[in-house]
Design an enzyme around this catalytic site. Structure first.
Site, PDB file in Angstrom:
ATOM      1  N   PRO A  22       7.934  11.461   1.089  1.00  0.00           N
ATOM      2  CA  PRO A  22       8.837  12.246   1.940  1.00  0.00           C
ATOM      3  C   PRO A  22       8.169  13.505   2.503  1.00  0.00           C
ATOM      4  O   PRO A  22       8.398  13.866   3.649  1.00  0.00           O
ATOM      5  CB  PRO A  22      10.002  12.593   1.000  1.00  0.00           C
ATOM      6  CG  PRO A  22      10.017  11.481   0.009  1.00  0.00           C
ATOM      7  CD  PRO A  22       8.577  11.081  -0.181  1.00  0.00           C
ATOM      8  N   GLN A  49       2.928  -6.151  46.489  1.00  0.00           N
ATOM      9  CA  GLN A  49       1.788  -5.413  45.914  1.00  0.00           C
ATOM     10  C   GLN A  49       2.221  -4.561  44.706  1.00  0.00           C
ATOM     11  O   GLN A  49       1.457  -4.383  43.753  1.00  0.00           O
ATOM     12  CB  GLN A  49       1.155  -4.525  46.980  1.00  0.00           C
ATOM     13  CG  GLN A  49      -0.235  -4.073  46.589  1.00  0.00           C
ATOM     14  CD  GLN A  49      -0.851  -3.187  47.650  1.00  0.00           C
ATOM     15  OE1 GLN A  49      -0.313  -2.118  47.970  1.00  0.00           O
ATOM     16  NE2 GLN A  49      -1.955  -3.612  48.212  1.00  0.00           N
ATOM     17  N   GLU A  63       0.011   3.701   9.944  1.00  0.00           N
ATOM     18  CA  GLU A  63      -1.437   3.863   9.659  1.00  0.00           C
ATOM     19  C   GLU A  63      -2.004   5.103  10.363  1.00  0.00           C
ATOM     20  O   GLU A  63      -3.134   5.107  10.843  1.00  0.00           O
ATOM     21  CB  GLU A  63      -2.224   2.593   9.983  1.00  0.00           C
ATOM     22  CG  GLU A  63      -1.784   1.451   9.086  1.00  0.00           C
ATOM     23  CD  GLU A  63      -2.831   0.395   8.832  1.00  0.00           C
ATOM     24  OE1 GLU A  63      -4.029   0.680   8.955  1.00  0.00           O
ATOM     25  OE2 GLU A  63      -2.422  -0.723   8.496  1.00  0.00           O
ATOM     26  N   THR A  96      -0.219   8.337  12.882  1.00  0.00           N
ATOM     27  CA  THR A  96       0.326   8.340  14.242  1.00  0.00           C
ATOM     28  C   THR A  96      -0.829   8.475  15.245  1.00  0.00           C
ATOM     29  O   THR A  96      -1.952   8.845  14.868  1.00  0.00           O
ATOM     30  CB  THR A  96       1.282   9.534  14.460  1.00  0.00           C
ATOM     31  OG1 THR A  96       0.511  10.738  14.354  1.00  0.00           O
ATOM     32  CG2 THR A  96       2.423   9.534  13.453  1.00  0.00           C
ATOM     33  N   TYR A 138       0.874  -1.189   0.000  1.00  0.00           N
ATOM     34  CA  TYR A 138       0.000   0.000   0.000  1.00  0.00           C
ATOM     35  C   TYR A 138       0.897   1.222   0.000  1.00  0.00           C
ATOM     36  O   TYR A 138       1.647   1.444   0.969  1.00  0.00           O
ATOM     37  CB  TYR A 138      -0.861  -0.075   1.259  1.00  0.00           C
ATOM     38  CG  TYR A 138      -1.833   1.039   1.505  1.00  0.00           C
ATOM     39  CD1 TYR A 138      -3.116   0.995   0.972  1.00  0.00           C
ATOM     40  CD2 TYR A 138      -1.510   2.107   2.343  1.00  0.00           C
ATOM     41  CE1 TYR A 138      -4.046   1.991   1.254  1.00  0.00           C
ATOM     42  CE2 TYR A 138      -2.436   3.107   2.630  1.00  0.00           C
ATOM     43  CZ  TYR A 138      -3.700   3.032   2.076  1.00  0.00           C
ATOM     44  OH  TYR A 138      -4.624   4.005   2.368  1.00  0.00           O
ATOM     45  N   THR A 166       2.371   6.985   1.695  1.00  0.00           N
ATOM     46  CA  THR A 166       3.284   7.956   2.319  1.00  0.00           C
ATOM     47  C   THR A 166       4.396   8.410   1.364  1.00  0.00           C
ATOM     48  O   THR A 166       4.926   7.615   0.583  1.00  0.00           O
ATOM     49  CB  THR A 166       3.912   7.324   3.574  1.00  0.00           C
ATOM     50  OG1 THR A 166       2.856   6.874   4.414  1.00  0.00           O
ATOM     51  CG2 THR A 166       4.780   8.302   4.335  1.00  0.00           C
ATOM     52  N   SER A 211       1.872  12.450   7.834  1.00  0.00           N
ATOM     53  CA  SER A 211       0.559  12.665   8.456  1.00  0.00           C
ATOM     54  C   SER A 211      -0.354  13.456   7.526  1.00  0.00           C
ATOM     55  O   SER A 211      -1.567  13.251   7.502  1.00  0.00           O
ATOM     56  CB  SER A 211       0.723  13.442   9.766  1.00  0.00           C
ATOM     57  OG  SER A 211       1.559  12.727  10.648  1.00  0.00           O
TER      58      SER A 211
HETATM   59  C1  LIG Z   1       7.916   0.824   9.615  1.00  0.00           C
HETATM   60  C2  LIG Z   1       6.890   1.655   8.931  1.00  0.00           C
HETATM   61  C3  LIG Z   1       5.978   1.052   8.066  1.00  0.00           C
HETATM   62  C4  LIG Z   1       5.087   1.841   7.324  1.00  0.00           C
HETATM   63  N1  LIG Z   1       4.283   1.250   6.363  1.00  0.00           N
HETATM   64  C5  LIG Z   1       3.606   2.069   5.486  1.00  0.00           C
HETATM   65  C6  LIG Z   1       2.946   1.499   4.345  1.00  0.00           C
HETATM   66  O1  LIG Z   1       2.914   0.285   4.135  1.00  0.00           O
HETATM   67  N2  LIG Z   1       2.358   2.350   3.470  1.00  0.00           N
HETATM   68  C7  LIG Z   1       2.358   3.700   3.652  1.00  0.00           C
HETATM   69  O2  LIG Z   1       1.808   4.407   2.807  1.00  0.00           O
HETATM   70  N3  LIG Z   1       2.961   4.262   4.735  1.00  0.00           N
HETATM   71  C8  LIG Z   1       3.594   3.475   5.646  1.00  0.00           C
HETATM   72  N4  LIG Z   1       4.227   4.027   6.736  1.00  0.00           N
HETATM   73  C9  LIG Z   1       4.189   5.468   6.929  1.00  0.00           C
HETATM   74  C10 LIG Z   1       3.461   5.903   8.185  1.00  0.00           C
HETATM   75  O3  LIG Z   1       2.080   5.781   8.025  1.00  0.00           O
HETATM   76  C11 LIG Z   1       3.938   7.327   8.509  1.00  0.00           C
HETATM   77  O4  LIG Z   1       5.253   7.204   9.001  1.00  0.00           O
HETATM   78  C12 LIG Z   1       3.049   8.024   9.504  1.00  0.00           C
HETATM   79  O5  LIG Z   1       1.792   8.288   8.941  1.00  0.00           O
HETATM   80  C13 LIG Z   1       3.670   9.331  10.002  1.00  0.00           C
HETATM   81  O6  LIG Z   1       4.189  10.092   8.982  1.00  0.00           O
HETATM   82  P1  LIG Z   1       5.688  10.660   9.114  1.00  0.00           P
HETATM   83  O7  LIG Z   1       6.553   9.534   9.491  1.00  0.00           O
HETATM   84  O8  LIG Z   1       6.003  11.406   7.880  1.00  0.00           O
HETATM   85  O9  LIG Z   1       5.638  11.627  10.359  1.00  0.00           O
HETATM   86  P2  LIG Z   1       5.204  13.173  10.366  1.00  0.00           P
HETATM   87  O10 LIG Z   1       3.905  13.337   9.650  1.00  0.00           O
HETATM   88  O11 LIG Z   1       6.346  13.998   9.943  1.00  0.00           O
HETATM   89  O12 LIG Z   1       4.937  13.401  11.921  1.00  0.00           O
HETATM   90  C14 LIG Z   1       6.011  13.582  12.843  1.00  0.00           C
HETATM   91  C15 LIG Z   1       5.389  13.833  14.231  1.00  0.00           C
HETATM   92  O13 LIG Z   1       4.558  15.000  14.188  1.00  0.00           O
HETATM   93  C16 LIG Z   1       3.259  14.675  14.646  1.00  0.00           C
HETATM   94  N5  LIG Z   1       2.275  15.453  13.909  1.00  0.00           N
HETATM   95  C17 LIG Z   1       2.193  15.674  12.564  1.00  0.00           C
HETATM   96  N6  LIG Z   1       1.136  16.433  12.275  1.00  0.00           N
HETATM   97  C18 LIG Z   1       0.518  16.703  13.456  1.00  0.00           C
HETATM   98  C19 LIG Z   1      -0.647  17.436  13.822  1.00  0.00           C
HETATM   99  N7  LIG Z   1      -1.409  18.051  12.920  1.00  0.00           N
HETATM  100  N8  LIG Z   1      -0.979  17.501  15.124  1.00  0.00           N
HETATM  101  C20 LIG Z   1      -0.234  16.882  16.061  1.00  0.00           C
HETATM  102  N9  LIG Z   1       0.888  16.172  15.786  1.00  0.00           N
HETATM  103  C21 LIG Z   1       1.245  16.087  14.487  1.00  0.00           C
HETATM  104  C22 LIG Z   1       3.114  13.181  14.370  1.00  0.00           C
HETATM  105  O14 LIG Z   1       2.122  12.619  15.198  1.00  0.00           O
HETATM  106  C23 LIG Z   1       4.509  12.694  14.686  1.00  0.00           C
HETATM  107  O15 LIG Z   1       4.629  12.515  16.072  1.00  0.00           O
HETATM  108  C24 LIG Z   1       5.070   3.248   7.522  1.00  0.00           C
HETATM  109  C25 LIG Z   1       5.936   3.840   8.447  1.00  0.00           C
HETATM  110  C26 LIG Z   1       6.841   3.071   9.138  1.00  0.00           C
HETATM  111  C27 LIG Z   1       7.799   3.756  10.088  1.00  0.00           C
END
Ligand SMILES: Cc1cc2nc3c(=O)[nH]c(=O)nc-3n(C[C@H](O)[C@H](O)[C@H](O)COP(=O)(O)OP(=O)(O)OC[C@H]3O[C@@H](n4cnc5c(N)ncnc54)[C@H](O)[C@@H]3O)c2cc1C
Length: 380
Positions: free
Chosen positions: A128, A279, A364, A366, A123, A126, A132
């Site tokens: 660079p 406890q 899926e 955060t 799937y 995501t 989110s």
């Molecule tokens: C091992 C792994 C497997 C994955 N598998 C898939 C996959 O199969 N397919 C796919 O498409 N994606 C996949 N992902 C991507 C995953 O869904 C994203 O990493 C995730 O959605 C977060 O995006 P980001 O890493 O860019 O973090 P960012 O979006 O950069 O977020 C960084 C931090 O900021 C916080 N943040 C961001 N926006 C807000 C907001 N508006 N309010 C509060 N906090 C916020 C986030 O909660 C997080 O703590 C995978 C990721 C990993 C690490």
């Protein structure tokens, strides 16, 4: 009427997945945690024993599971190894947009090939600059005659390096932005698809993730799922279903870590008595047991709502996903604490469960994003 008992069929299914976990997953989980290779031997056996493609309709070769039944299965695989469990479930994640929006012909074709080759999907949402913030996706799929040409960059894609097909989300019209987001079936071996080296990561090392570069990748126009502009809806509807699956995997790991540390606490003697006689330890176990029960209640409710076609499945699956993964982190951490130095040792499974649990709070969406979903739903 509320009834928490499982039907005979559901109990048999739980036993089947429990047996598979004990017989096939647990004996190899450390091997894959060390090697970080994709657990093909488990996937092939799961195919042989009819345990793959749970939510796909039986007429296409799946098992016709509703979301509730899928959760029962995922709790059992998660109890053995979330990493290997997610390798199985990421295939389902890749298939879910097809379950929601594909034509009968597309489903037949893809499922025919997956079943024949005992293969998996990935799937690809995501990017660079779009984690989110899914609406920031910049990968494009521009229609030219009877083809779409895909260009862009995906990241963190589970199963990417082993997938036969990729479900790719891309903009059909960059000027219209996210409103033109659409979903496409892309053969992973199409010219122009470049899979980058595997991600090195903390936990769930029985699953693989890669970045993917798409350079002028041509696919037949008929490979679009549904129509142009449905991508955002498909992506969100997918998560409404699959986030309960992440909740169930998390719940499985929490349950295992609780059970292992409870047995340990009853047997490990210090100061002349079992440590569970203190406890401080007994109350930790009481909290762990309660959290596991609550996570299961929330997961089952979210799944049940989805299956009944009732309102707000997205809100409930977000609640289930964040609650179950948060408590999985807490319970696995407490399990390590209860087992002391042995909990921290690789000779016992709880340190791996703790590392694995962390990722369930991230993928899926955060757990902050889950709270965004919930707060939007309750405040609108
Ligand atoms: C091992 C792994 C497997 C994955 N598998 C898939 C996959 O199969 N397919 C796919 O498409 N994606 C996949 N992902 C991507 C995953 O869904 C994203 O990493 C995730 O959605 C977060 O995006 P980001 O890493 O860019 O973090 P960012 O979006 O950069 O977020 C960084 C931090 O900021 C916080 N943040 C961001 N926006 C807000 C907001 N508006 N309010 C509060 N906090 C916020 C986030 O909660 C997080 O703590 C995978 C990721 C990993 C690490």
């Amino acid at each position: 009427m509320i009834d928490f008992s499982l039907t005979k069929e559901q109990q048999e299914l739980v036993e089947k997945y429990k047996d598979f976990t004990n017989r096939v997953i647990i004996p190899v989980r450390d091997k894959y945690d060390e090697s970080t290779e994709f657990p093909w031997e488990v996937i092939k056996k799961a195919y042989d024993e009819g345990l793959m493609n749970g939510p796909v309709a039986k007429k296409f070769g799946g098992q016709g599971f509703d979301v509730f039944t899928s959760c029962l299965a995922s709790e059992e695989t998660g109890a053995g190894c979330i990493g290997i469990g997610i390798s199985m479930d990421a295939n389902t994640l890749g298939l879910t947009p097809l379950i929601i929006g594909s034509s009968e012909n597309q489903m037949k074709r893809i499922m025919g090939e997956l079943t024949e080759r005992k293969a998996v999907m990935a799937y690809c949402l995501t990017e660079p600059n779009a984690g989110s913030d899914v609406a920031s996706i910049s990968t494009t799929a521009i229609k030219k005659g009877d083809k779409y040409i895909i260009n862009g960059h995906k990241r963190f894609i589970t199963n990417a390096e082993v997938a036969t097909y990729l479900t790719v989300f891309a903009l059909a019209d960059p000027e219209r932005g996210a409103r033109s987001l659409s979903a496409f079936i892309v053969p992973a071996d199409a010219p122009g698809v470049k899979i980058l080296p595997r991600m090195r990561k903390m936990g769930q090392r029985g699953s693989v993730q890669n970045e993917i570069i798409f350079t002028d990748v041509e696919i037949p126009a008929e490979n679009i799922i549904g129509s142009e502009g449905y991508g955002f809806i498909f992506a969100m509807k997918t998560f409404d279903r699959t986030r309960t699956g992440v909740a169930a995997l998390s719940l499985g790991a929490a349950r295992s870590a609780y059970e292992i540390s409870k047995d340990w606490a009853k047997n490990r003697k210090q100061f002349g008595k079992p440590i569970s006689a203190n406890q401080a330890i007994a109350f930790m176990l009481a909290d762990m047991a309660t959290k596991v029960e609550l996570a299961r209640l929330m997961t089952w409710k979210a799944a049940w709502y989805y299956d009944q076609g009732l309102k707000t499945p997205g809100k409930l699956s977000a609640m289930a996903k964040y609650y179950a993964s948060d408590i999985a982190m807490e319970v696995t951490t407490d399990a390590v604490q209860i087992m002391g130095g042995d909990g921290y040792s690789k000779d016992f499974p709880v340190e791996k469960m703790m590392r694995d649990a962390k990722l369930c709070q991230i993928y899926e969406g955060t757990n902050q994003v889950q709270r965004l979903v919930i707060s939007k739903a309750i405040l609108k």
